[in-house]
Design a protein around this motif. Structure first.
Motif, short mmCIF file in Angstrom:
data_model
loop_
_atom_site.label_atom_id
_atom_site.label_comp_id
_atom_site.label_asym_id
_atom_site.label_seq_id
_atom_site.Cartn_x
_atom_site.Cartn_y
_atom_site.Cartn_z
N PRO A 1 0.83 -1.21 0.00
CA PRO A 1 0.00 0.00 0.00
C PRO A 1 0.86 1.26 0.00
O PRO A 1 1.99 1.27 0.51
N VAL A 2 0.34 2.31 -0.60
CA VAL A 2 0.99 3.62 -0.60
C VAL A 2 0.10 4.56 0.21
O VAL A 2 -1.12 4.57 0.04
N TYR A 3 0.73 5.32 1.11
CA TYR A 3 -0.01 6.19 2.01
C TYR A 3 0.27 7.66 1.69
O TYR A 3 1.34 7.98 1.15
N PRO A 4 -0.64 8.54 2.06
CA PRO A 4 -0.36 9.97 1.91
C PRO A 4 0.96 10.31 2.60
O PRO A 4 1.21 9.86 3.73
N GLY A 5 1.79 11.06 1.93
CA GLY A 5 3.11 11.40 2.45
C GLY A 5 4.21 10.54 1.84
O GLY A 5 5.38 10.91 1.92
N ASP A 6 3.83 9.42 1.26
CA ASP A 6 4.84 8.57 0.63
C ASP A 6 5.34 9.20 -0.67
O ASP A 6 4.59 9.88 -1.37
N THR A 7 6.59 8.95 -0.97
CA THR A 7 7.21 9.48 -2.18
C THR A 7 7.56 8.33 -3.11
O THR A 7 8.24 7.39 -2.71
N LEU A 8 7.10 8.42 -4.35
CA LEU A 8 7.35 7.36 -5.32
C LEU A 8 8.51 7.72 -6.24
O LEU A 8 8.56 8.81 -6.80
N THR A 9 9.41 6.76 -6.41
CA THR A 9 10.49 6.86 -7.39
C THR A 9 10.28 5.74 -8.39
O THR A 9 9.98 4.61 -7.99
N VAL A 10 10.45 6.02 -9.67
CA VAL A 10 10.13 5.01 -10.69
C VAL A 10 11.34 4.74 -11.57
O VAL A 10 12.00 5.68 -12.03
N GLU A 11 11.61 3.46 -11.77
CA GLU A 11 12.69 3.03 -12.66
C GLU A 11 12.15 2.07 -13.71
O GLU A 11 11.20 1.35 -13.45
N THR A 12 12.79 2.07 -14.86
CA THR A 12 12.35 1.20 -15.95
C THR A 12 13.53 0.44 -16.53
O THR A 12 14.62 1.00 -16.68
N GLU A 13 13.28 -0.83 -16.86
CA GLU A 13 14.27 -1.61 -17.59
C GLU A 13 13.69 -1.99 -18.95
O GLU A 13 12.51 -2.39 -19.05
N ILE A 14 14.50 -1.87 -19.99
CA ILE A 14 14.03 -2.26 -21.32
C ILE A 14 14.16 -3.77 -21.45
O ILE A 14 15.25 -4.32 -21.36
N LEU A 15 12.99 -4.43 -21.65
CA LEU A 15 12.97 -5.89 -21.71
C LEU A 15 13.10 -6.42 -23.13
O LEU A 15 13.61 -7.53 -23.34
N GLY A 16 12.57 -5.67 -24.08
CA GLY A 16 12.58 -6.21 -25.44
C GLY A 16 12.39 -5.10 -26.45
O GLY A 16 11.95 -3.99 -26.13
N LEU A 17 12.77 -5.38 -27.69
CA LEU A 17 12.68 -4.41 -28.79
C LEU A 17 12.39 -5.18 -30.06
O LEU A 17 13.01 -6.21 -30.33
N LYS A 18 11.44 -4.69 -30.84
CA LYS A 18 11.10 -5.37 -32.10
C LYS A 18 10.71 -4.32 -33.13
O LYS A 18 9.68 -3.67 -33.00
#
Lengths: 350, 350, 350
Positions: free
Chosen positions: A97-114
């Protein structure tokens, strides 16, 4: 140093590349209020502090799709600023769960390319993960998106296409720390239907319908700091003979809110198995939806079970008119008024 | 177990029946911000923490009509989902301030039932009461509403019509715990007019006017988790040759905000004696209003007095054009541009 | 006692007159959420609590223009309710950060008065200052505004016109308490460009564009409790053959948000040297903007520098089409699609 950042094109991605998205975002009660005002969300667990406490939480978490849309928005400048279309989701898991006051950081990995045969575009497969300020992963998802090439002649490596599960396996469903108290939810919602009262194959036509206003979806999409131009630039849209496109995540949020009626005792989304934005939604369209129970999942817990649901959203048509074409591993054929086909699993007390 | 909950029809109600509405709702500073953004509210007590403290409060309470509309919204799924029209209010009393963080629970008792001669509809009289998380009642109101019958042939018992007071008697007005410090309000508003400066029969044409946008009223009504379809389903409205209806409570909030100019030192609403939504409001309509002082009420307190006010709101017309037809115990005849006729009592320092 | 307060007319002002505006306003996280939803603001310092802490702050301050627009709104009922046009800004200085929970009080001093030759209007020069609940000044600005006379025949004193600086002198720029840690901002935004990477004369065409919806600007302007009728009264506007005017401060906020792309590591606005709302914006217009670096300012500090910027906003045109006419001490000639010409100074790590 150039300042006109134009986002990545297909040939800029490499399999295995990792991107940390800018910037982290703190979510608050203010964001929740706006989310309720924009979508009409009524989830019991999130609507009242007293509900959350009676259900065994210290305080009420933020709405699942508020978290999803915010985390998703963070990935847009790096992944899909030059997208043709967002093709699908897979293995979306709500880990904590995410609560008010929480800070989200987002990362991405490239899994595939076509690269596509036209050589003008290609499909990028990515896994994105949002973590909170303590480093705990709260949400992870795969999506694939068709992205323009800057230069059709640019050479691209051999296609790498990840294997995607049709659904999140039961053992990977994040079941949270729900206590036995969650069974009290019926006294909050006034509805007694729990896990045992739903059957696979059962269909629920949700009674509500919601017209999307231009300002509704604009505010929602800005709230998520999603900068995709298709949602905001009416001048360019008119020049192309089209209109501003409603962000698909806003359509998901509206369908989720409409689906409250008939699924009142749902606690939270555990996972999205798959989903696609079948046709575009524009301001002025009225959204309705119907849900089919695909499966009842025994989570091996005495107090909660899983319901695998398929919610199909339509524009300018009645929920009762919705057909549920067999997905059967292939992309189902939908009529033009279908805007969303979402396969997801919720937790519900048993 | 059926999942398509269609709300109650006239023949489903019984006098004395009690309904606990789903689900409790926690209100926050986020809801206040949205309320200010949607209505332009400027009430001194609620606009600044420093104002509230100088007026003798620990912190600033939430706006009266934000509380009313939220509590009202909770009753819609059970009482008025199948309503033809909300006919009137009576004996609305604001019993205690509501603060950010408070959670409202709403219950309703059916006071009366009267089938109409057509046998297709009937009038339901209800008393609803909102309490906070400590069990303290914060708001109570009577409303009567015309509701469809599911089956015109369904037998209905003998009519029971409750006796309604034309106004809340002085001894039942909730006067709160205002301290003598409330007299300082003039230094906050820059306006010196207090109780002594108003006279019965005095008329105030409020200078502002506010055009209602489609998104404004949609967001407001969703914020209140009010699910009445008439406000949201533009597709169905178009099919019926009409438009989405603006929720009457939003019109009340706009008139209340416009009425700030001329009533700057009003502290809060003590009661709504009666009121009706005379004609529908649609997006694009511009609301203006005028207030007549009906009565000056001696609350038996040295530092505050009551002003009984009648605010009439119109659409697409000047406040100066408003007539105040005599209510005289019967429903006044209003021209088509009148949207609201509200009789209420406020507290103001003396 | 009259209750119809009609605001001040030109002949009501006197040089040296001081006005304390009603009422103080507490800003909260709810206001920030709405600000992000209405403008798409993405400022690193304000978007996440973790960002603010890494940049040396205890917590994240509120967005500069949320503070400016709220403080500005407070002055409207007394200064510009009867305005013809807001002519310009000068010497706007952001003196201290404002945090959620802070309460702003705004006072204005009349600096100058100059009747126009027509004798129907005059120009009022004012200095307004906002302070917080501790009495600390947080924002100060000069603006001049053309105001109607109530009576063209009313005698007016001799013209008094204050001397205005073309820009805020470097020694008067409020440089705040930025710590050396602000250099870490690049790891949050994913962009490495700092003070040294910008050059005077450099031009940045910001890639985004934002269509303004009627509800967006209405909500924003109400959030600021700005009551100027031109923004809200569609009925009166139609009667005059025009439309509701978008509040210029909302256009500034949109341009500031669009200008994030290319100026990602900007910490905050230190000052607005001058600015004008060149042409009106209406709902449906799409805003784009371009920024020129006018000057690089050595603040005498090792870790931050100033960038003096000129951002020109246009409606329904591409950022690349924007020309930067020389201001040269006189009002520049702009084509009709230009809506904003803003000269301001930001802090950026070096």
């Amino acid at each position: 140093m150039r300042k006109d950042r134009a986002g990545n094109y297909f040939e800029d991605f490499r399999v295995g590349m990792r991107i940390r998205h800018a910037t982290p975002r703190t979510l608050t009660e203010g964001d929740r209020s706006l989310y309720i005002g924009l979508t009409g969300s009524r989830t019991a667990l999130c609507t009242a502090e007293t509900n959350a406490q009676r259900l065994g939480f210290d305080r009420r978490p933020l709405e699942d799709l508020l978290v999803f849309n915010t985390a998703f928005g963070k990935t847009v400048p790096d992944i899909s600023l030059n997208a043709v279309a967002n093709l699908g989701y897979s293995d979306v898991r709500f880990l904590a769960p995410v609560y008010p006051g929480d800070t989200l950081t987002v990362e991405t990995e490239i899994l595939g390319l076509k690269e596509n045969a036209s050589r003008k575009t290609g499909v990028v497969y990515v896994r994105s993960t949002a973590s909170n300020q303590l480093g705990l992963n709260v949400l992870t998802w795969i999506r694939w998106v068709m992205v323009h090439k800057r230069d059709p002649g640019a050479p691209c490596g051999e296609a790498v296409v990840p294997t995607l599960n049709a659904s999140v396996p039961t053992e990977r469903l994040p079941c949270g720390d729900y206590s036995a108290r969650v069974r009290e939810i019926g006294s909050m919602t006034g509805v007694s239907a729990l896990w045992d009262d739903y059957a696979a194959g059962e269909r629920i036509d949700h009674p509500g319908a919601m017209t999307v206003n231009e300002s509704d979806h604009s505010i929602a999409t800005r709230l998520y700091q999603n900068t995709a131009k298709a949602h905001f630039d009416g001048f360019a849209a008119t020049a192309r003979g089209t209109k501003r496109l409603v962000y698909g995540g806003h359509v998901m949020s509206i369908c989720k809110a409409l689906a409250y009626d008939g699924l009142e005792n749902g606690l939270s989304i555990l996972a999205i198995n798959g989903g696609s934005h079948v046709n575009p939604t524009y301001a002025g369209d009225t959204i309705a939806c119907s849900t089919m129970v695909l499966d009842k999942i025994d989570l091996g817990l005495g107090h909660i079970g899983g319901l695998r649901l398929r919610t199909i959203g339509v524009k300018n048509a009645a929920a009762s008119s919705i057909a549920f074409p067999d997905a059967g591993g292939t992309r189902p054929i939908h009529p033009e008024h279908v805007v969303l086909d979402l396969d997801y699993t919720i937790a519900i007390p048993r």
